[in-house]
Structures are given as C-alpha cells and as structure tokens.
Write an enzyme that holds these catalytic residues in place. Structure first.
Site, short mmCIF file in Angstrom:
data_model
loop_
_atom_site.label_atom_id
_atom_site.label_comp_id
_atom_site.label_asym_id
_atom_site.label_seq_id
_atom_site.Cartn_x
_atom_site.Cartn_y
_atom_site.Cartn_z
CD GLU A 266 -3.06 2.86 3.02
OE1 GLU A 266 -2.76 2.89 4.23
OE2 GLU A 266 -3.88 2.07 2.54
NE ARG B 254 -5.77 2.72 12.57
CZ ARG B 254 -6.99 2.31 12.42
NH1 ARG B 254 -7.42 1.25 13.06
NH2 ARG B 254 -7.82 2.92 11.62
CG HIS B 255 -1.98 2.93 8.33
ND1 HIS B 255 -2.59 3.69 9.30
CD2 HIS B 255 -2.95 2.53 7.47
CE1 HIS B 255 -3.89 3.75 9.03
NE2 HIS B 255 -4.13 3.05 7.93
NE ARG C 216 -4.23 -1.93 11.00
CZ ARG C 216 -5.08 -1.25 10.23
NH1 ARG C 216 -6.36 -1.57 10.24
NH2 ARG C 216 -4.64 -0.27 9.49
NE ARG D 254 -3.86 -2.16 0.48
CZ ARG D 254 -4.91 -2.46 1.23
NH1 ARG D 254 -5.35 -1.59 2.11
NH2 ARG D 254 -5.55 -3.61 1.07
CB SER E 31 -12.09 -4.60 5.21
OG SER E 31 -12.97 -3.70 4.69
CD GLU F 249 -10.66 -1.74 8.63
OE1 GLU F 249 -10.92 -0.52 8.63
OE2 GLU F 249 -10.19 -2.34 7.64
P1 AMO Z 1 -8.76 -3.34 3.29
O1 AMO Z 1 -8.10 -2.35 2.42
O2 AMO Z 1 -9.68 -2.79 4.32
O3 AMO Z 1 -9.61 -4.35 2.43
O4 AMO Z 1 -7.65 -4.24 3.98
C1 AMO Z 1 -7.99 -5.39 4.72
C2 AMO Z 1 -7.34 -5.38 6.09
O5 AMO Z 1 -5.94 -5.22 5.96
C3 AMO Z 1 -5.42 -4.47 7.03
N1 AMO Z 1 -4.74 -3.25 6.52
C4 AMO Z 1 -3.52 -2.84 6.89
N2 AMO Z 1 -2.63 -3.35 7.77
C5 AMO Z 1 -1.46 -2.70 7.92
N3 AMO Z 1 -1.11 -1.59 7.24
C6 AMO Z 1 -1.96 -1.06 6.34
N4 AMO Z 1 -1.60 0.02 5.65
C7 AMO Z 1 -3.23 -1.68 6.14
N5 AMO Z 1 -4.29 -1.45 5.33
C8 AMO Z 1 -5.19 -2.40 5.58
C9 AMO Z 1 -6.59 -4.12 7.93
C10 AMO Z 1 -7.76 -4.23 6.99
O6 AMO Z 1 -8.95 -4.53 7.68
N6 AMO Z 1 -9.86 -6.17 -0.68
C11 AMO Z 1 -10.30 -5.79 0.65
C12 AMO Z 1 -10.60 -7.00 1.49
C13 AMO Z 1 -11.85 -7.74 1.08
O7 AMO Z 1 -12.88 -7.11 0.88
O8 AMO Z 1 -11.78 -8.99 0.97
C14 AMO Z 1 -9.18 -5.00 1.31
O9 AMO Z 1 -8.04 -5.07 0.94
O10 AMO Z 1 -6.66 -5.09 8.95
#
Ligand code: AMO
Length: 580
Positions: free
Chosen positions: A328, A334-335, A554, A326, A502, A499
């Site tokens: 981001e 938490r990211h 997480r 990602r 998702s 969270e």
């Molecule tokens: P989403 O983008 O919410 O959903 O990601 C799913 C889960 O991944 C974790 N997460 C992260 N953990 C650490 N660092 C990050 N930057 C980060 N971003 C997300 C979270 C989150 O709940 N395709 C959908 C999933 C689906 O619908 O099946 C998706 O990627 O725990």
C-alpha cells in the site's frame, strides 16, 4: 600507421636536454636539501616523542591497568575465576541501607557501555557506565596506585565505547541524580576498551527526546532542534540504544508473549503459514510480487486463507505471529509495508460472538499484563511521550456497539454520513472520542459492519436478504437482487479511536463462498490458482468459525501514545524505506 605502433626509431634528444636530465637544476637541488632537512627534523621529533612516551610508560604505574582488550582473549590482569556482574544485581544486593565502610563494597568486574566521560582535572575523571536500562556513575581518581595517564585515558574515552571495568563499589557522598542507580558508584581500578566508538553521527541524548506528532510543532522549549525521524531511522542502531526505545521493544515483546500465552492456555496451536505464495490470494492489488526462479511469487498479505484451511482440517483453534506484507502506498503515521500480524482463527459453537468475547478477553489480558508486568517499561516511554493513561473497561464490560449505532452517534455529533459508508480515519477518531466520553473506555468494539466494505470471505448477517427467503441448509442461498447491501457478522476493535483488529465470522460453505466471491463488490475468481485450494478446503466439511487479525505495531503505538508507527518497528519498512 596504426596509433599504437611505435615509430621504427626514436629521434635523438637535443644535447642540452640530455645534460639537464643528468645534472639537476639549482632549484631541484635546493628542494632536495629542504626535503632532507624536513625529514631529519621529523625523525628527531618522532624520536623525542617516542623517548618521552617510553619514559612516561616507564613511569606509568598503571600501564597494565588500562588500554585495549585484544580482539580475542582478555587482559592478563582479568582473573579467569572471578565472575562478571550485572549492575542491576549490584544495585539490588547493596541497597542504600546496606552498611559500607570507607573502603567500600565488593570488587567487581563488568562489561558496560561508557555513556559519557569527562575530565574534571588532571587527577579526576567521571564516567557513566550503562548496562541495558541501568546506568551508574564511575570515578577515576589519580592516587599512589592509579596514574594521571590513566585518568586522562578514561576521561577522553569516546561516548558509547564498550568497556571492561574492574572497580570497587562505594556509596557516593550524595545520591547521583543523573543515573538510574543513584545510591552507588564505581571507583574504577582498571579500565579497558573492548570496542571503541567512532564519533556519533547523532547524539544519544537527541534520540531520547520526543518526536512531535505529525503536523505539530515540537513541544519542548529547547533551543536545540529535534533530530528528525528520518535521521533517527537512518542511524537506527544508535537510536535504538536510547532508553525509551529499548522499553518500546520490551513492551512489543511483552504483547507477543501475552498474546501467545493467553491463546495457548485456551488450547490454540501456534502455526506458521507460508509467506511466499504462488498466486495473489485475497484478490487485492496490495500485493508485492517477487521473482521466484523462473516464475513470479507473491508475499502474503495475511495468513487468512491458511488459518481458515487449518480450521477446515479440524484443528479448531490456531494462532500465528508473523510478518504481513502490504504493497500500500500509504505514507501515514499508522501504515507500514511490513508489519507483524497477530492472527487467530477458531471454530465456535452457537454464535460468532463467542469469538468476539474471546478476542475481548484476549485484549484485556494483554492490557492488564502490560499494566502490571510491563509497568516500568511503560513509564520509561511515558516520561518521554506524555500521553493520557489508557482507560480500560472492566472485565466483561467492553463497549460493543453496532456499526449502525456508531453512525447514529456520529450523526448526533453533527457528521453527515451514509448508513453504509466506510469510516475515514478522522471519523474513526471522532467516534473513539464519543465512545470515551460515553463509556470512559479507550478500547471498544464496533460490530456488524456493512457487508459491502468487508472481504469476500465474510459471513453476511442473519438479517441479510440472502437468508430471508427459504431455509438454505449448507448450500448457497438464492441470488438476491442487491447482494452487497445490509450488514455482516464482522467487527473491528479500536484503541484510542484507531483500528487495531479486524475480524469476522467466515463463510464455511464452499458453495456459498464461491457465490460470494462472484457477487462481492470486487469479484474474484473461485477457480483461480490462488483461491481454488482454499475453496476446496471447505468441500469436505468445516465447522462454523471466525477470527481476527491484529497489527502488533498498532497496539504498541496506541498503548504508549507514540506519534508514529515506525517507532514501534525496529527497522521499519514503508513505501520510501527499505534500509537499514
Ligand atoms: P486487516 O487488513 O484489517 O485484516 O488487517 C488486520 C490488522 O492489521 C493492522 N494493519 C496494519 N498495520 C500496519 N500497517 C499496515 N499497513 C496495516 N494494515 C493493517 C491493523 C488491522 O486491524 N485477514 C484480515 C484479518 C481477519 O479477518 O482475521 C486482515 O488482514 O491493526
């Protein structure tokens, strides 16, 4: 004349200068004499030292019993036929009730890390040896068969050196409180360094202290400053040797094992979808671009499209454990920019709640597995990061509340928030606290999210205006005045108010999928390179399906109450860190 050409002939040197060069000055003579004297003295000193060392070696009865292991092979004193032991095996074989006479238990040979060493006197040194999570005290005592030189060698060993030990297991006079094996100690007979550690840039003891939660002061009233997260991550190999870190990664591995085990038992197939993509697929800007020969490629932000394509291929139930990237620029606790996604996708029969139920069962299986099989590792971490025990609901009683209900709870608690507004992190934590109070559970599900805040592939709720007019069959419903109102068949799972998962029911009709791609809050082009094959996959029949994606780090962070997600990644990647 060009600068690099020599003159045709060099001018002759004045006579005095030539003589001076031939006959050195008085000062130069003095200096040479002094240097000679110095060199002679140094040679004498060295000869004396060599002689002393030789004499000492000649009189050292233990000279073959300590030193360095060659890079290849072993010291000749190490018999080939004797098996090397694990400290944990010795500890369970010789319990505190096992009788042992003065001369002690078995002769053992093992490899370990010298966690620390100290000289008590010229005749006595103490060491602590570590093997994985196990530590044991060792004694090196001068005797008729063990020289003082060997005591000195053992006691001055640098911390974290890897060693080969021959010793006798004995019972200590008193239980040793500072080691994990307290009822036994090793009396060293031979000791060789396999790999000598240099001076550590950071002490292991520092790595074993808790980091404060973001924005909070260190808890302990210890005068030594806390070594920062950044220093720990820069020296991660040393940091990872700390007991709680090994335990954190044992638990992380446990989550993967429990996740895969549960799903395989229910007929899911593990898959590996590509991480290098020819086009950014989910339309977002959070994608890393990489050079791919003469073209551009993109790192996968999730296996989403591929796991759905496999359902369209008739695979019914798939899961994946793989890295997710990602781009981001989120510098939060938490990211990460690279994390491990635990993903699954499944066809369902009647209702998408079959997927939610399976996911709830899966999470409870993981939590219960951690409680039972990973109890010791959890306790090791909780000794350092003191956190409330994770409150689990009973099986089948996971609180599942609708988004609308969640908003209502927050409003009753005094928060001003719109019906369809996305929850901020503080709102999520606040709702988590309210759910804990009401249901006594640190784990809950928020269902039926507003459609506008979910991705284009999310199935709108049955109550959505799309479906209120005529029977639509499998084709796309008629366009409605405001397609992004209302709710969707989507859900998030939370641990301690944050969270972790998702997911959603997905749109399985190619026609409707294309419509939603165009009508979404952030529209995407169904004919683009990244989406064309995905859309086509649904043209040839696809069961109704849903799934979810979980962030592995997480789960680990929230199960253990760690203050930062980076602690749950061996070599974390974030916007500011790509090394080590
Ligand atoms: P989403 O983008 O919410 O959903 O990601 C799913 C889960 O991944 C974790 N997460 C992260 N953990 C650490 N660092 C990050 N930057 C980060 N971003 C997300 C979270 C989150 O709940 N395709 C959908 C999933 C689906 O619908 O099946 C998706 O990627 O725990």
């Amino acid at each position: 004349m060009a600068e690099d050409q020599p003159p045709a002939s060099l001018p002759s040197r004045p006579k005095e200068l030539a003589e001076e060069a031939a006959a050195p000055s008085k000062n130069a003579l003095k200096k040479a004499a002094k240097d000679k004297e110095k060199a002679e003295k140094a040679a004498k000193r060295k000869a004396a030292e060599d002689a002393q060392r030789k004499e000492s070696e000649a009189s050292d009865i233990s000279s073959d019993d300590y030193g360095h292991v060659p890079l290849v092979g072993l010291p000749s004193s190490t018999p080939a036929e004797v098996p090397w032991v694990r400290l944990s095996e010795i500890a369970s074989e010789f319990t505190d009730t096992t009788p042992m006479d003065e001369s002690g238990g078995p002769h053992v040979i093992f490899q370990a890390v010298a966690e620390n060493a100290r000289v008590q006197s010229a005749k006595l040194a103490f060491l602590v040896f570590r093997q994985g999570q196990d530590t044991i005290q060792a004694v090196v005592a001068a005797s008729d068969t063990l020289s003082r030189q060997m005591v000195k060698f053992a006691g001055s060993m640098s911390a974290e050196s890897v060693v080969l030990v021959h010793g006798i297991v004995k019972k200590p006079k008193e239980l040793v409180k500072s080691t994990s094996i307290s009822h036994l100690e090793v009396h060293v007979k031979k000791l060789y360094i396999i790999s000598e550690a240099e001076v550590l840039p950071m002490q292991l003891a520092d790595a074993e202290r808790a980091l404060p939660v973001e924005g909070e002061e260190a808890q302990e009233d210890d005068s030594r400053p806390i070594v920062t997260l950044s220093t720990r991550l820069n020296n991660r190999t040393i940091d990872l040797a700390a007991k709680q870190n090994r335990a954190i990664f044992t638990i992380k591995d446990g989550v993967v094992a429990l996740f895969s085990e549960y799903l395989r038992n229910l007929g899911f197939i593990g898959i590996q979808s590509p991480k290098l993509l020819g086009a950014s697929s989910e339309g977002g800007s959070n994608v890393f671009e990489v050079k791919y020969f003469e073209r551009k490629a993109y790192l996968a932000q999730s296996p989403q499209l591929y796991k759905q394509m496999l359902i369209a291929a008739g695979w019914d139930r798939v899961f994946e454990v793989n890295p997710v990237f990602r781009a981001e620029n989120s510098n939060t606790a938490r990211h990460l920019t690279e994390f491990t996604g635990l993903d699954l996708e499944m066809a369902f029969d009647r209702n998408y709640h079959e997927v939610v139920e399976l996911l709830e069962g899966l999470m409870l299986y993981i939590f219960n597995g951690l409680r039972t099989k990973y109890k010791d590792a959890t306790e090791t971490v909780r000794k350092i990061y003191h956190v409330e025990e994770f409150k689990l609901p009973e099986a089948g009683k996971v609180p599942r509340i609708s988004f609308a209900e969640g908003i209502q709870m927050l409003r009753e608690d005094g928060l001003e928030i719109g019906d369809f507004e996305d929850l901020s992190t503080p709102d999520e934590k606040r709702l988590g606290a309210l759910v804990l109070k009401k249901y006594n559970s640190d784990f809950y599900v928020l269902d039926q999210f507003p459609l506008a805040i979910r991705p284009f592939y999310t199935m709108p709720s049955a109550s959505h205006p799309y479906f209120s007019s005529k029977e639509t069959g499998s084709s796309a419903p008629a366009t409605v005045p405001d397609p992004n109102t209302g709710y969707s068949n989507s859900y998030d799972f939370f641990m301690r108010g944050q969270e972790i998962l998702s997911g959603a029911q997905r749109i399985h009709s190619a026609a409707f999928l294309q419509q939603r791609m165009r009508e979404a809050v952030t529209p995407v082009d169904p004919n683009s390179d990244g989406l064309r094959d995905y859309v086509n996959a649904f043209k040839y029949g696809c069961p109704r399906h849903g799934g979810g994606g979980i962030g592995l780090e997480r789960i680990v962070m929230l199960w253990l109450g760690l203050p930062n997600i980076r602690l749950a990644s061996a070599f974390p990647r974030d916007p500011g860190r790509l090394l080590p």
